[in-house]
Design a protein around this motif. Structure first.
Motif, PDB file in Angstrom:
ATOM      1  N   VAL A 157       0.823  -1.200   0.000  1.00  0.00           N
ATOM      2  CA  VAL A 157       0.000   0.000   0.000  1.00  0.00           C
ATOM      3  C   VAL A 157       0.855   1.247   0.000  1.00  0.00           C
ATOM      4  N   VAL A 158       1.960   1.243   0.729  1.00  0.00           N
ATOM      5  CA  VAL A 158       2.775   2.437   0.811  1.00  0.00           C
ATOM      6  C   VAL A 158       4.019   2.334  -0.058  1.00  0.00           C
ATOM      7  N   ASP A 159       4.070   1.347  -0.935  1.00  0.00           N
ATOM      8  CA  ASP A 159       5.138   1.280  -1.916  1.00  0.00           C
ATOM      9  C   ASP A 159       5.072   2.539  -2.773  1.00  0.00           C
ATOM     10  N   SER A 160       6.221   3.180  -2.953  1.00  0.00           N
ATOM     11  CA  SER A 160       6.225   4.437  -3.700  1.00  0.00           C
ATOM     12  C   SER A 160       5.766   4.255  -5.137  1.00  0.00           C
ATOM     13  N   GLN A 161       5.755   3.022  -5.652  1.00  0.00           N
ATOM     14  CA  GLN A 161       5.324   2.785  -7.024  1.00  0.00           C
ATOM     15  C   GLN A 161       3.861   2.357  -7.116  1.00  0.00           C
ATOM     16  N   ALA A 162       3.213   2.107  -5.966  1.00  0.00           N
ATOM     17  CA  ALA A 162       1.797   1.736  -6.000  1.00  0.00           C
ATOM     18  C   ALA A 162       0.966   2.991  -6.200  1.00  0.00           C
ATOM     19  N   SER A 163       0.024   2.934  -7.119  1.00  0.00           N
ATOM     20  CA  SER A 163      -0.842   4.076  -7.372  1.00  0.00           C
ATOM     21  C   SER A 163      -2.269   3.717  -6.989  1.00  0.00           C
ATOM     22  N   PRO A 164      -3.108   4.711  -6.704  1.00  0.00           N
ATOM     23  CA  PRO A 164      -4.502   4.399  -6.359  1.00  0.00           C
ATOM     24  C   PRO A 164      -5.202   3.559  -7.421  1.00  0.00           C
ATOM     25  N   PHE A 165      -4.981   3.876  -8.697  1.00  0.00           N
ATOM     26  CA  PHE A 165      -5.666   3.126  -9.752  1.00  0.00           C
ATOM     27  C   PHE A 165      -5.230   1.663  -9.754  1.00  0.00           C
ATOM     28  N   SER A 166      -3.954   1.415  -9.453  1.00  0.00           N
ATOM     29  CA  SER A 166      -3.454   0.037  -9.449  1.00  0.00           C
ATOM     30  C   SER A 166      -3.985  -0.770  -8.277  1.00  0.00           C
ATOM     31  N   LEU A 167      -4.565  -0.105  -7.274  1.00  0.00           N
ATOM     32  CA  LEU A 167      -5.084  -0.797  -6.098  1.00  0.00           C
ATOM     33  C   LEU A 167      -6.548  -1.200  -6.249  1.00  0.00           C
TER      34      LEU A 167
END
Length: 649
Positions: free
Chosen positions: A278-288
């Motif tokens: 969740v807090v990975d700098s490469q994770a984006s809201p859309f990807s979640l």
């Protein structure tokens, strides 16, 4: 008269320097220890945990935590003190054989979150005989000030198998807004909820707390339980754990004869177990977005209207709401958008805006974050609204159309599923970093000469004590007055004629009013005022010394502000705010920006309050005129929209 004034100032500065030297000695010699206060199961009375509370040596003026932390903040040693407190808690718990399943609660100061040496704690816990069951406490200030750092730290804490507690819930509405983002295992209610009795504020807090606890399984802990009436109210509020003098005061030795039971922490949820993503700098809201989410296509014009609707919903949720938005490019944060976000920042708990080249504070009260090159959020249009009883997110991705900007198309999802909305919010806040760190040479900054740093074989290294020549530099920080001119080194702390003259010239040159009140005397009279204070008050020193400063108030002074000042002074806390005062015999109204700071003696007792006053009347008038103009503009804009016109985002 001048000699008395200067004597007070010299004594205060001298005490501040001696407290700094004492704190450096205690840190360097590792003399801080932990006392432990029991936390009990309210249903059975069993002790299920202990909270570690720092203490200095009994014969030290910094024996109590208030004196320790106020000295550390004043002299830039908060990070070092915070690290020493946690180390003392772990070593003390280990030495007293505190073991799982009984828990250990430890605190982390939000100001030093990014420098907290978590590795040291993990090593101590790993080497302790038996296993410590650790609960780390944070306040809502940590998430408001350092969102990215806190979320990363929480991940590491949970990876270590520890739990998280949100402290002082109810003291500020930020804590209610941030509960679903931090996902605490334990909610510690602010003691005023138990001690002040029922009221509208208490009902609002408990409405939000019980909703979160019911959905998450989190434990509710009531602090400040001192008698049976407090205990009955704590149970009525839904608390299952309790802490306070009714069950035991902090003690240096844990009562091993008390009946104990396991701390009934909620099971670790799957969402928490995978929180690092969740807090990975490469994770984006859309990807979640969850698998199978139905994607729709829409032009930019529709997303603009959906965005405005979510912003209006955030305003309806009020002061316990969080709004996080992305704008792709900072130029899309237009004047029209800025007008709306100014309103949002004034009325809800937390607002942040992310975009390429977005400044750290695009507007007062709005946190900004510049998106790095290659960050997938650069191609997204995300709006997240999260409140105790409402959640919604517009998560969209640019399809990369050529042609006019207004005709661009996006694929999007509008979701109200709370876990998805909260995950999207955490992903955005993980990109909102703290303000720039202090430059090398700033006291308390790692690597700065004269500050503390971890060393091999010990948690902290010894630090040279301050010299008497530092007294002149101590005075401006003590008074909270940035405009005082720097003074040359003073060879002695003795109140000689030369020293008195220097200090008098410094105070006379200040453009802000400075006063000192003696809280040990009846009615807390003023014992010193500088010339700037005389000008602001409209009275001479001879007319105000010996009087309580309430003579500055009038019938139209806000009672809520007066109550806030009284509460802070009664608790021995600092206070900063703006209050309507009245000048001179003709009672001319003026707006006073006040900063109050407590002063303690060598025994840690509160003896004086120092106040710094600045006339901000012109600023307040300008702000009010701006608000009127903004309301007029908003009404005109609403009228235009009714006529079918659309304001570009």
């Amino acid at each position: 008269m001048v000699s008395a004034r200067v004597g007070v100032t010299i004594a205060t500065a001298d005490m501040s320097l001696r407290h700094e030297a004492e704190l450096r000695r205690l840190l360097g010699e590792q003399r801080l220890v932990s006392w432990f206060q029991p936390i009990v199961d309210l249903a059975t009375g069993d002790v299920v945990a202990h909270e570690a509370l720092v203490r200095g040596p009994a014969d030290s003026p910094l024996h109590l935590p208030d004196a320790l932390f106020s000295t550390a903040r004043r002299h830039g040693l908060l990070a070092e003190l915070d690290a020493a407190c946690r180390a003392a808690a772990f070593w003390g718990a280990s030495a007293q054989k505190l073991r799982d399943p009984v828990g250990l609660f430890v605190n982390v100061e939000p100001e030093v979150l990014d420098s907290a040496p978590l590795d040291v704690l993990l090593e101590i816990a790993a080497n302790a005989p038996g296993q410590l069951r650790v609960v780390v406490e944070f306040t809502e200030r940590a998430l408001a000030h350092r969102p990215a750092e806190l979320l990363r730290t929480v991940d590491r804490i949970r990876d270590a198998g520890w739990a998280v507690a949100l402290d002082d819930v109810g003291a500020d509405e930020l804590s209610l807004a941030f509960m679903p983002l931090l996902r605490p295992d334990v909610i510690k209610l602010d003691l005023r909820l138990v001690q002040d009795g029922p009221g509208p504020d208490v009902a609002q807090v408990m409405n939000a707390v019980n909703a979160y606890a019911e959905s998450s399984g989190a434990l509710v802990l009531a602090e400040g339980i001192e008698d049976d009436e407090h205990l009955r109210l704590a149970r009525s509020l839904g608390a299952v754990l309790g802490q306070g003098w009714l069950f035991g005061r902090p003690r240096p030795v844990i009562d091993m004869s008390a009946r104990t039971a396991a701390l009934p922490l909620p099971p670790r949820r799957a969402a928490q177990a995978s929180s690092s993503s969740v807090v990975d700098s490469q994770a984006s809201p859309f990807s979640l977005l969850p698998p199978g989410a139905v994607l729709r296509h829409a032009p930019k014009a529709l997303l603009i209207e959906l965005t405005k609707q979510l912003e209006r919903e955030a305003l309806r949720q009020g002061s316990a709401c969080v709004l996080a938005s992305t704008f792709q490019l900072a130029r899309y944060f237009t004047p029209a958008t800025a007008s709306r976000y100014r309103d949002l920042a004034e009325r809800i708990a937390f607002v942040c805006a992310l975009a390429e080249d977005m400044p750290a504070e695009p507007l007062p009260g709005v946190r900004g974050a510049a998106l790095a090159a290659g960050d997938p959020v650069r191609s997204e249009w995300d709006v997240v609204v999260l409140a105790p009883h409402f959640s919604a997110a517009l998560l969209a991705r640019d399809l990369g159309d050529d042609g006019p900007d207004a005709e661009r198309r996006f694929e999007y999802v509008l979701t109200y599923e709370r876990s998805t909305v909260a995950a999207a919010g955490r992903a955005l806040l993980a990109r909102v970093v703290a303000a720039e760190p202090a430059a090398p040479g700033t006291p308390g900054t790692p690597g700065t000469p004269g500050t503390l740093a971890p060393s091999a074989g010990s948690v902290l290294a010894a630090v040279p004590a301050p010299t008497g020549a530092d007294v002149a530099e101590c005075l401006p920080s003590l008074l909270g007055e940035p405009s005082l001119p720097a003074l040359p080194p003073v060879p002695s702390l003795e109140p000689g004629a030369a020293t008195e003259a220097l200090l008098r010239r410094a105070l006379d040159a200040s453009t802000s009013g400075v006063c000192v009140a003696d809280v040990r005397r009846p009615d807390q009279p003023l014992v010193y005022v500088n010339p700037a204070f005389e000008r602001l008050a409209g009275f001479t020193a001879g007319q105000v010394l010996g009087r309580n400063c309430r003579f500055l108030q009038g019938s139209d002074t806000d009672p809520a502000v007066i109550d806030a000042i009284r509460t802070a002074v009664s608790a021995g806390r600092e206070w900063t705010g703006v209050v309507l005062n009245h000048r001179g015999p003709d009672r001319t109204p003026w707006w006073n920006e006040v900063h109050l700071s407590p002063v303690h003696d060598d025994d840690g007792a509160l003896v004086h309050y120092i106040g710094v006053q600045t006339d901000v009347t012109e600023r307040v008038i300008a702000q009010r005129e701006l608000a009127v103009e903004r309301d007029r503009t908003r009404a005109q804009r609403a009228r235009l929209e009714q006529l079918g016109l659309r304001t570009p985002l």
